[in-house]
Scaffold this motif. Structure first.
Motif, PDB file in Angstrom:
ATOM      1  N   GLY A 241       0.782  -1.229   0.000  1.00 15.29           N
ATOM      2  CA  GLY A 241       0.000   0.000   0.000  1.00 15.29           C
ATOM      3  C   GLY A 241       0.813   1.276   0.000  1.00 15.29           C
ATOM      4  N   ASP A 242       2.145   1.163  -0.039  1.00 18.56           N
ATOM      5  CA  ASP A 242       2.971   2.366  -0.011  1.00 18.56           C
ATOM      6  C   ASP A 242       2.874   3.114  -1.338  1.00 18.56           C
ATOM      7  OD1 ASP A 242       4.774   4.096   1.300  1.00 18.56           O
ATOM      8  OD2 ASP A 242       6.455   3.241   0.202  1.00 18.56           O
ATOM      9  N   GLU A 243       3.059   4.429  -1.271  1.00 19.79           N
ATOM     10  CA  GLU A 243       2.975   5.255  -2.471  1.00 19.79           C
ATOM     11  C   GLU A 243       4.178   4.983  -3.371  1.00 19.79           C
ATOM     12  OE1 GLU A 243       2.227   9.959  -3.626  1.00 19.79           O
ATOM     13  OE2 GLU A 243       2.625   9.349  -1.564  1.00 19.79           O
ATOM     14  N   LEU A 244       3.919   4.693  -4.637  1.00 21.38           N
ATOM     15  CA  LEU A 244       4.988   4.290  -5.549  1.00 21.38           C
ATOM     16  C   LEU A 244       5.841   5.458  -6.028  1.00 21.38           C
ATOM     17  CD1 LEU A 244       3.082   1.606  -7.644  1.00 21.38           C
ATOM     18  CD2 LEU A 244       4.856   1.218  -5.934  1.00 21.38           C
ATOM     19  N   SER A 245       5.340   6.683  -5.894  1.00 19.81           N
ATOM     20  CA  SER A 245       6.129   7.834  -6.340  1.00 19.81           C
ATOM     21  C   SER A 245       7.355   8.059  -5.459  1.00 19.81           C
ATOM     22  CB  SER A 245       5.265   9.097  -6.343  1.00 19.81           C
ATOM     23  OG  SER A 245       4.824   9.408  -5.030  1.00 19.81           O
ATOM     24  N   ASP A 246       7.328   7.492  -4.239  1.00 19.93           N
ATOM     25  CA  ASP A 246       8.483   7.527  -3.335  1.00 19.93           C
ATOM     26  C   ASP A 246       8.974   8.953  -3.089  1.00 19.93           C
ATOM     27  OD1 ASP A 246      10.251   6.300  -1.642  1.00 19.93           O
ATOM     28  OD2 ASP A 246      11.737   5.857  -3.184  1.00 19.93           O
ATOM     29  N   LYS A 247       8.043   9.853  -2.758  1.00 16.14           N
ATOM     30  CA  LYS A 247       8.402  11.252  -2.539  1.00 16.14           C
ATOM     31  C   LYS A 247       9.266  11.452  -1.296  1.00 16.14           C
ATOM     32  CE  LYS A 247       4.094  12.830  -4.675  1.00 16.14           C
ATOM     33  NZ  LYS A 247       2.798  13.518  -4.446  1.00 16.14           N
ATOM     34  N   ARG A 248       9.219  10.490  -0.371  1.00 18.58           N
ATOM     35  CA  ARG A 248       9.957  10.667   0.884  1.00 18.58           C
ATOM     36  C   ARG A 248      11.464  10.537   0.715  1.00 18.58           C
ATOM     37  NH1 ARG A 248       5.190   7.982   2.272  1.00 18.58           N
ATOM     38  NH2 ARG A 248       6.136   5.981   1.767  1.00 18.58           N
ATOM     39  N   ALA A 249      11.914  10.119  -0.465  1.00 17.19           N
ATOM     40  CA  ALA A 249      13.354   9.959  -0.686  1.00 17.19           C
ATOM     41  C   ALA A 249      14.108  11.280  -0.551  1.00 17.19           C
ATOM     42  CB  ALA A 249      13.605   9.352  -2.062  1.00 17.19           C
ATOM     43  N   ILE A 250      13.420  12.400  -0.731  1.00 16.35           N
ATOM     44  CA  ILE A 250      14.096  13.702  -0.632  1.00 16.35           C
ATOM     45  C   ILE A 250      14.572  13.985   0.790  1.00 16.35           C
ATOM     46  CG2 ILE A 250      12.777  14.654  -2.555  1.00 16.35           C
ATOM     47  CD1 ILE A 250      11.069  16.154  -0.514  1.00 16.35           C
ATOM     48  N   HIS A 251      14.049  13.239   1.769  1.00 15.47           N
ATOM     49  CA  HIS A 251      14.445  13.454   3.161  1.00 15.47           C
ATOM     50  C   HIS A 251      15.703  12.673   3.538  1.00 15.47           C
ATOM     51  CE1 HIS A 251      10.711  15.607   4.032  1.00 15.47           C
ATOM     52  NE2 HIS A 251      10.072  14.656   3.371  1.00 15.47           N
ATOM     53  N   ASP A 252      16.206  11.847   2.637  1.00 15.39           N
ATOM     54  CA  ASP A 252      17.388  11.029   2.937  1.00 15.39           C
ATOM     55  C   ASP A 252      18.653  11.861   2.731  1.00 15.39           C
ATOM     56  OD1 ASP A 252      15.705   8.911   3.432  1.00 15.39           O
ATOM     57  OD2 ASP A 252      15.871   8.099   1.400  1.00 15.39           O
ATOM     58  N   ARG A 253      18.966  12.692   3.711  1.00 15.55           N
ATOM     59  CA  ARG A 253      20.108  13.613   3.577  1.00 15.55           C
ATOM     60  C   ARG A 253      21.390  13.056   4.195  1.00 15.55           C
ATOM     61  NH1 ARG A 253      15.672  17.047   4.847  1.00 15.55           N
ATOM     62  NH2 ARG A 253      15.125  18.400   3.097  1.00 15.55           N
ATOM     63  N   TYR A 254      21.266  12.134   5.129  1.00 13.09           N
ATOM     64  CA  TYR A 254      22.452  11.596   5.793  1.00 13.09           C
ATOM     65  C   TYR A 254      22.949  10.389   5.008  1.00 13.09           C
ATOM     66  CZ  TYR A 254      25.583  10.045   9.496  1.00 13.09           C
ATOM     67  OH  TYR A 254      26.687   9.681  10.210  1.00 13.09           O
ATOM     68  N   LEU A 255      24.220  10.425   4.609  1.00  3.95           N
ATOM     69  CA  LEU A 255      24.788   9.357   3.797  1.00  3.95           C
ATOM     70  C   LEU A 255      25.757   8.516   4.611  1.00  3.95           C
ATOM     71  CD1 LEU A 255      25.539  11.358   0.509  1.00  3.95           C
ATOM     72  CD2 LEU A 255      23.419  10.195   1.185  1.00  3.95           C
ATOM     73  N   GLY A 256      25.826   7.239   4.274  1.00  2.00           N
ATOM     74  CA  GLY A 256      26.756   6.335   4.929  1.00  2.00           C
ATOM     75  C   GLY A 256      28.133   6.402   4.300  1.00  2.00           C
ATOM     76  N   PRO A 257      29.068   5.568   4.768  1.00  3.91           N
ATOM     77  CA  PRO A 257      30.443   5.567   4.231  1.00  3.91           C
ATOM     78  C   PRO A 257      30.501   5.282   2.734  1.00  3.91           C
ATOM     79  CG  PRO A 257      30.309   4.310   6.273  1.00  3.91           C
ATOM     80  CD  PRO A 257      28.904   4.614   5.867  1.00  3.91           C
TER      81      PRO A 257
END
Length: 301
Positions: A183-199
């Protein structure tokens, strides 16, 4: 999923066969009109539309659906259970009568030994359109035979394009707004909040894998935003266990770490068998209990 859910199921009321008839009516609407009747930005709004908005029958009329068939769909998708067909036998009788009135015929029921090419209803007036038997295309684009299913073209139609769901990984037709599995939204708009990156230069995401119950084995990914967990609609992750509260806990990301916070649930939230009362940092492999439901946390990228 919310697009096909009856009003009573969406509001947590008791359901019976009439709820299934409603959902089947929405499926039939989708097949005839080419899209579901109610769409919105989130599952909760879709549920509200199922409760309050009239069925957009004009979409059926634009698709050229005969009036008798339209009336069957409308009754199947009535808001109140008592206004729908009360049994499947009643539904089949009404649909058969509607097809006859529309000068169409009911496709023959498949039986062992029959061809795998089942007849397909053609509402444009030509009766039935035979589908291509599976045996006719074996080795020529059948999944598992060297060619992706996305490249198949039948009856001069465009190739089927699928979208993977970020949250659960299921494949969905590109025409859908929400995942048919979670049931999750396929447009995946929440990806813009992924600001912290791993190694490795990729966002640090969370993965929750359910260990028991009917959802056991299912795994879900989450972006660096607040994720609510509970047993009712409106939560980002719905776990339908009897010991899970309506709004049980929340998962959130802050300053490079994932945290879990209990939302005053009735049966508590435990991390590695220790009940939590304040937000707690999660580490790879932590075992979480939402009531009796067991979930394993991992970071992923």
């Amino acid at each position: 999923t919310p697009q096909y859910m009856s009003p009573e199921q969406g509001t947590g009321q008791a359901v019976d066969r009439r709820s299934d008839i409603y959902s089947l009516g929405i499926v039939l609407f989708h097949c005839l009109a080419g899209r579901v009747p109610f769409t919105a930005e989130n599952p909760l709004t879709i549920t509200v539309k199922h409760l309050n908005d009239p069925l957009p029958v004009e979409m059926l009329r634009m698709a050229g659906i005969p009036s008798p068939i339209e009336q069957v769909v409308v009754k199947m998708a009535a808001k109140a259970p008592q206004d729908r067909y009360q049994t499947t036998d009643e539904l089949i009788a009404a649909l058969t009568e509607a097809l006859t009135a529309s000068h169409l015929s009911m496709p023959s029921r498949w039986r062992p030994g029959m061809s795998s090419a089942m007849p397909q209803l053609d509402v444009r007036g030509s009766g039935v359109v035979p589908q291509i038997p599976v045996s006719a295309v074996e080795g020529q684009g059948v999944p598992g035979r060297g060619v992706s299913s996305q490249s198949l073209v039948f009856n001069n139609q465009q190739p089927v394009v699928t979208l993977p769901c970020f949250r659960c990984g299921a494949s969905n037709p590109s025409t859908r707004l929400f995942c048919t599995s979670c049931g999750d939204e396929l447009s995946d708009k929440r990806a813009i909040h992924d600001r912290y990156l791993g190694p490795n230069g990729r966002p640090v995401l969370a993965r929750l894998t359910i260990q028991n119950g009917p959802m056991g084995g299912h795994s879900y990914r989450f972006h660096q935003v607040v994720t609510t967990i509970g047993r009712t609609n409106g939560n980002d992750l719905i776990i339908q266990g009897r010991t899970v509260s309506r709004r049980h806990a929340r998962l959130f990301f802050d300053n490079g770490r994932w945290y879990l916070e209990d939302l005053q649930s009735a049966n508590g939230t435990l991390v590695n068998n220790v009940r939590v009362y304040q937000p707690v940092v999660l580490n790879d492999g932590d075992v979480i209990n939402f009531g009796d439901e067991i979930v394993v946390f991992n970071t992923t990228y």
